[in-house]
Structure formats: C-alpha cells, structure tokens
Scaffold this motif. Structure first.
Motif, mmCIF file in Angstrom:
data_model
loop_
_atom_site.group_PDB
_atom_site.id
_atom_site.type_symbol
_atom_site.label_atom_id
_atom_site.label_comp_id
_atom_site.label_asym_id
_atom_site.label_seq_id
_atom_site.Cartn_x
_atom_site.Cartn_y
_atom_site.Cartn_z
ATOM 1 N N GLN A 93 -1.129 7.151 1.473
ATOM 2 C CA GLN A 93 0.061 7.316 3.239
ATOM 3 C C GLN A 93 1.627 8.303 2.594
ATOM 4 O O GLN A 93 1.506 8.891 1.647
ATOM 5 C CB GLN A 93 0.778 5.763 2.688
ATOM 6 C CG GLN A 93 -0.204 4.594 2.965
ATOM 7 C CD GLN A 93 -0.104 4.540 4.417
ATOM 8 O OE1 GLN A 93 0.347 4.894 5.151
ATOM 9 N NE2 GLN A 93 -1.516 4.002 4.808
ATOM 10 N N PRO A 109 -3.808 -2.328 6.083
ATOM 11 C CA PRO A 109 -3.686 -0.768 6.588
ATOM 12 C C PRO A 109 -5.015 -0.908 5.361
ATOM 13 O O PRO A 109 -5.326 -0.827 4.184
ATOM 14 C CB PRO A 109 -2.449 -0.313 6.434
ATOM 15 C CG PRO A 109 -2.015 -1.100 5.025
ATOM 16 C CD PRO A 109 -1.995 -2.350 5.478
ATOM 17 N N ASN A 152 0.706 -1.091 0.294
ATOM 18 C CA ASN A 152 0.184 -0.357 0.369
ATOM 19 C C ASN A 152 0.564 1.039 0.204
ATOM 20 O O ASN A 152 -0.146 2.692 0.060
ATOM 21 C CB ASN A 152 -0.865 -0.124 1.055
ATOM 22 C CG ASN A 152 -1.408 -0.885 1.099
ATOM 23 O OD1 ASN A 152 -2.430 -1.586 -0.008
ATOM 24 N ND2 ASN A 152 -2.873 -1.638 2.306
ATOM 25 N N LEU A 153 2.452 1.383 -0.015
ATOM 26 C CA LEU A 153 3.257 2.271 -0.085
ATOM 27 C C LEU A 153 2.846 2.965 -1.218
ATOM 28 O O LEU A 153 3.916 2.351 -2.584
ATOM 29 C CB LEU A 153 4.597 1.814 0.446
ATOM 30 C CG LEU A 153 4.446 1.616 1.969
ATOM 31 C CD1 LEU A 153 6.412 1.676 2.228
ATOM 32 C CD2 LEU A 153 3.455 2.672 2.971
#
Length: 695
Positions: free
Chosen positions: A209, A204, A146-147
């Motif tokens: 982010q 997450p 998810n980064l």
C-alpha cells in the motif's frame, strides 16, 4: 397589539446551530469536537433554507441540530478532553522551564484514559443493532490491518486490527456463517449471515500500500478507535454464544512466522476434541487403507443381511429407496410460459454448503493467495490445508508430494520443460544415510501427481457462490476461465444474463436477423474488395489507353484553346453528345467480364472449402427457408402487438399516456442494451467456434 417575536428564537433558526457556535458552547477545540461527534454518531445537517436559519450563512457553513449539541453537553468524555487540555498546559510549562523529567512523569501519571464502553451501549441497545452496523467497521479494520506502519498509523493500531479481524474470521470458520465471496478490482467481498443479519465487508488485496499525504489519518484513526471497541464487544458476544473462550490463546512466535489464523488456539465445548481428532487421523496411505477397510466392513454388513423372501418385500424396499432419493433432492420451479414470472429457486441448506470441502485435502502453491484461500476453505468445512513453507507457519503439510493431497491450487499455466530451470542438487542435509545423493522429486509444473486434481483459485470462489462442486476441468491450469460473476446481482426479466444460455434470452427471430446481418456484412466486404480491384484495373487500363493515344498523336492534333466563347460553342455543336470517359466501351466490357469470372471462380473455391452451396454464397438466389418464414412471422407478430398497444394507448388519459411513454422508453433502452450484449456474446461464441482469436 401582540408581542413582537425576536428573530432567531423560533422555527428553523432555533432547530439548527452552526459549528462555530456549537464549539463555543461545548468549550472544546475543533479536533475534539470532531472526535466527539464521531464517537456519538452525530453528523452535520442540511437545512431547507439557510437564509432563515442564519442571516450570514454561506454555502460553506456547517449546521447541526440544536438538540444534538444539547445532548453532548452531558457527555462524560467532555471532562476527559478538558483534563487532557489542562495536562497539556502543565507539560508545556514544565518543558518551558527545562524540567523534562517532570514533564514525562506528568504524562505517565496524569494522562486521562478514554473508554468508549458506555458509548457502545448507548448507540447499540441490542446486539442485533451492533450486527447491522458492522459492515463499515469490518471494512475499515481490514483496511488498517493491511496498511504499513507510519507516524500516522502506529504499529499498535495495526496489530490490534489484525488480531480482531483474525478472531472474527475464526468465529466464521467455527460457526460456518460465511455465505458468499466475490473477487473485484477493489478487493475481495465477503458476506456472512449472523443471527439472521447479512453482513457484507471488503478486504483489500495483499499488495504493497502506498500511503499518500492527502489522507487525514486523524479522522480515520478516530473511526478505528471506535470500531475496535465495537468489534471487541461483538467478538466476545459471538464467542460466548457458541461456547468458546474469549479471547483465544495467541502464539506470538507463530504469528511472527506468518501463522495468522494458525497463531490462535480456540478452547471451548468440543473445539479441542475435534482438532485433536483431526490431528490424530492418519491421512497418508495408511489413512486411505483405513477408509477402504471401513467401506469393506460396511459392504460385508449389507451382504450379511437376509434376502427378501417375496417380491412384495423387494418392491416395498424399492419404493422406500425411491422415496428417500426423491425427498433428498431439491425441488426446482420451472417457467411454464415465456411471459410468466421467474420464481426464486430454493437454495441448498447451510449444513450442506458448510461441509462443501470437508472430504478434501488442499495444497496451495506459492503463487496463489494463501490468506483468502485458507479462510474460504476452512470456512466451508476443509480441515486440511497445506502450503509451501515460504508462505508462513500453520500449514497442515508442507510436503507437496504428500499422497493425502487431493486438490492442488495453482495459478500459472503449464510450461514446456525446455523453458524450466534445472532442478537444484541435493544439499548435504538432504543426503540419505547410505551416502547417495538423490535429486529432489520433480513436481508441478514439471510433473503432475496421478489422482490429484489441479485447479485455479477461481474454482474455490465459484463453488462457494453456487453452493456445489463445479467441474474441475473447466478450471484446469492454463484453461480459459468462465466469467466470475457477482453473486449479489440477480438478473431481472428482460435484462442480459451472462450465466444463462443465449437461446433462452433471445427474442423471437433475433438469431436469424443476426445471421442476415453477418451475410450482408460479408457480401458488402466482398463487393467492396471487388470494387477496389475493378477500380485499380480500370485505372491501369486507362493509363494504357492514354499512352497509346499519345503515341498516335500527329502534328496539328491536340487541344486547341478557343479565343472566344462562340468558337467553343461551335466546336461543341460539331460533335454533339460525344464525351470521352478515358476507357472505351469494348475495353470496359472486357474488364468487367474478366473480373466477374475471376470473382465467380474465387467464390466457388470458397464454397467448396466451406461446404456451402454456391448459390447461397453468391447471393444470386435466395430460397425461402424456415428461418426466413420464422422471421416474417415474428416481424408480423411484433407489428400487430405494436398496433394493438397504440390503439390501447389512445384510450388512456394524457397524464397516464405520458407516464406509459416514459416507462416504454426506459424499457426500450434496457432492451437495446441487452440486445447489444447478446450480439457481442454471439460474435464471441461464433469466433470461438471458428477457431479465431477475439481481441
């Protein structure tokens, strides 16, 4: 005379080694040493006495086991690190001479390739060992998936993490291994049971982010490099164990359009035929007609059966039917006494929970989180999940007005039609053949489809955690949702349980005590208001009296200042015991009677409006009720129990008595916390029943 031992050759000084000595012994750089320790699972150790381990040791010195460092001396990765260091020197010399082409050629041809396969086999001799260590690996890989891509986190690493995580989710969907899930402030927790091992990881939320600069991504990247290799081995073993080809086919174009789980195509035993059957099944009005026709055919078969000739056959059939019904139900263990142990209740079988959402067709609105909902619904049996086209590719249907949809998940309350924007006009591509432009169909939130259930996303999580379908009306759009509790926190005896009714957790006489406290608080508030009113009226009356006296003052009257103390004493002796309070006694009695009459009238009106007897509201009479008698009995019982405990405690030795005091102290602290929580809940329930808003 014995030989004198040399310092540092035995004991703790021999068992531990500092990090600087270990780096010199391995002849590698500090970053390579950290990387090698992460790969091999070697961590710093804390000796009991740092002075004995090293004479010049400081609190910031890092120690390792000497045997661990000796174990690293034979690691094949050391040669790879040394080759990489030699290649870096050659590339540096070529760039110093200006030979850029030679430097790029050296980097392409001579760069050593590091593989961690042998380390995975060393650290995890059996597959169960790998499953036990999978919690941190999944949490880290889902985080990196998810980064956003930066210089510290390359896009290749993110794509690899996303692919491995989606492959693992596909296995959970096919094998129905997912058990529980929980929405927390950190993210979404999932728990799966694979080959008897419970695996818990954190995913997450899909937020943007913000990557800060105080994070060492080199260390985290080393962990990701090891965990990707581990999860690749685990996925291969899991897929082959259920007869699915690994790796699954990956559609890059579908993934670019946001397909995610839909971008993978599984191949193996029974997978393709099941998916083809689902796709071929018409789930429109025709599909509903086929279902009704099948049901009618079953009813015809039952009607064609011969009727039982005798009553014995009827009774036998009835008994058999009842036995079948009894055996299908799940037994429950009920508590027979108040102090009895709470036995764990049997849970539904995994086959029942795995097909929890199988008969339904879901549609996800645009405001709902599509990725976790799609994963949860498919993991528990749902084969038909649709969503709006803007959420990505891979939906079963993108038509919100599809009649096959049974449940629609929405996450916004119904709004008044006046506040909604007008529907857009039909475009040229939407104009039918006859040329008449038809307006788009008005759906949620403007209108609802008859026969369709509208629910909020929490319904899915609560149904999964409880293993059954809950009432959808409690999760309707705009409704106040029930508390979302963690499925891993099991209430213990004496602790507050938010899921249980309040009456089952209260101690004897607690509810009556709370009612008395409420009545005392209300009486105190009324007395305080009456006192404030009387004080205000008294001050007003005092001012009026003073004004009257000022008007009547004549010449020579007033306050005389005495020159000596004897003069003042003589004046006091002249009028003994008379002190002026500012309000005459007659005026004070009139004010008190008037105020009392007014308060009495106000209380009578409140009692008439609330339907409560005037005597109970005024508090003049306190008739003995059953609640009061129950409170007295409970207080007497508790007092006798405390006295009995005190007598028994006196017979214990001092050591055991102190231990018992500590136990009682902790128990009393927990009971007070539970009582405070019950009191808050009781107040909230009372406010809801009275129609008040609790802040």
């Amino acid at each position: 005379m014995g030989r004198i031992k040399k310092k540092g050759t035995s004991g703790q000084a021999k068992n531990f080694i500092t990090r600087s000595r270990a780096v010199r012994k391995l002849q590698i750089s500090l970053p390579d040493f950290r990387r090698l320790c992460i790969f091999k699972g070697i961590y710093p150790r804390e000796p009991r006495n740092k002075k004995k381990v090293s004479k010049s040791a400081t609190p910031s010195t890092t120690f390792y086991y000497t045997k661990d460092i000796q174990y690293l001396l034979h690691e094949p990765l050391l040669n790879k690190f040394r080759d990489h260091k030699a290649l870096a020197k050659k590339i540096g010399r070529a760039l110093g001479r200006g030979e850029v082409g030679d430097a790029s050629r050296l980097e392409k041809t001579l760069k050593p390739k590091i593989t961690l396969d042998h380390i995975i086999k060393e650290r995890y001799p059996t597959f169960v060992d790998a499953l036990r260590d999978l919690d941190d690996a999944l949490s880290m890989l889902f985080l990196f998936a998810n980064l956003p891509s930066t210089t510290a986190v390359p896009p290749k690493t993110i794509a690899l993490c996303q692919r491995l995580c989606l492959e693992f989710e596909h296995y959970l969907i096919v094998s129905h291994s997912l058990r529980k899930s929980f929405l927390s402030i950190k993210g979404i927790y999932y728990q799966a049971t694979i080959q008897g091992q419970d695996i818990l990881w954190l995913v997450p939320y899909k937020f943007v982010q913000r990557v800060t600069g105080d994070i060492d991504f080199r260390i985290m990247g080393t962990f990701v490099e090891f965990y990707t290799t581990l999860l690749g081995f685990v996925n291969f073993r899991l897929y082959t164990s259920i007869g699915i080809v690994y790796p699954p086919k990956f559609n890059a174009s579908s993934d670019e359009r946001g397909g995610e789980l839909g971008a993978f195509t599984l191949e193996g035993k029974g997978v393709g035929s099941t998916q083809q059957a689902i796709e071929d099944t018409p789930m429109t009005n025709g599909g509903l007609e086929n279902k009704s026709a099948a049901a009618q055919a079953e009813a015809d078969k039952v009607a064609a059966l011969p009727a039982p000739e005798t009553e014995n056959e009827e009774s036998t059939a009835l008994v058999e039917r009842n036995e079948d019904q009894v055996t299908e139900a799940i037994d429950t263990f009920e508590v027979t006494a108040q102090d009895a142990d709470v036995l764990p209740q049997p849970q539904a079988s995994s086959t029942e929970t795995s097909t929890l959402f199988a008969p339904f067709t879901f549609y996800l609105s645009r405001e709902t989180p599509r990725q976790p909902l799609e994963f949860l619904l498919k993991a528990f049996g749902c084969k038909r999940v649709g969503w709006d086209g803007v959420l990505g590719d891979g939906a079963y249907t993108t038509n919100e007005s599809d009649p096959a949809i049974t449940h629609q998940i929405v996450d916004r309350p119904p709004l008044p039609r006046e506040s909604l924007p007008a529907l857009p006009e039909a475009t040229a591509s939407e104009v039918p053949e006859n040329g008449a432009a038809s307006k788009p169909t008005a759906l949620w939130p403007r209108a609802t489809v008859p026969g369709r259930t509208y629910i909020q996303p929490q319904w899915v999580w609560d149904c999964v955690n409880q293993g059954k379908l809950l009432r959808p009306d409690m999760y309707s759009p705009g409704a106040t949702l029930p508390p979302h509790l963690s499925p891993w926190v099991k209430p213990k005896k004496g602790q507050y349980d938010p899921s249980a009714p309040l009456a089952e957790q209260e101690r004897e006489g607690e509810a009556e005590e709370y009612e008395d406290e409420d009545l005392d608080e209300e009486d105190g508030e009324e007395d305080g208001e009456a006192e404030m009113v009387s004080q205000r009226n008294g001050k007003k009356k005092t001012n009026d009296v003073l004004l009257d006296r000022d008007d009547e003052v004549k010449v020579g009257e007033g306050m005389d200042v005495a020159d000596t103390d004897s003069g003042s004493e003589s004046e006091e002796d002249e009028v003994p015991g008379e002190e002026w309070d500012g309000i005459p006694s007659d005026a004070e009695s009139d004010i008190d009677e008037a105020e009392t009459t007014r308060l009495q009238h106000q209380r009578e009106l409140e009692a008439e409006a609330a339907g409560v007897p005037v005597e109970a509201l005024n508090g003049r009479t306190a008739p003995k009720s059953k609640a009061a008698e129950a409170r007295k009995k409970a207080a007497k019982k508790r007092r006798e129990e405390e006295e009995e405990k005190a007598r028994l405690k006196m017979m214990l030795p001092q050591r055991k008595r102190k231990l018992l005091d500590r136990i009682e102290f902790s128990t009393e602290k927990k009971n007070k916390e539970a009582e405070l929580l019950r009191k808050k809940r009781r107040k909230i329930e009372k406010a809801k029943a009275g129609g008040k808003v609790v802040g």
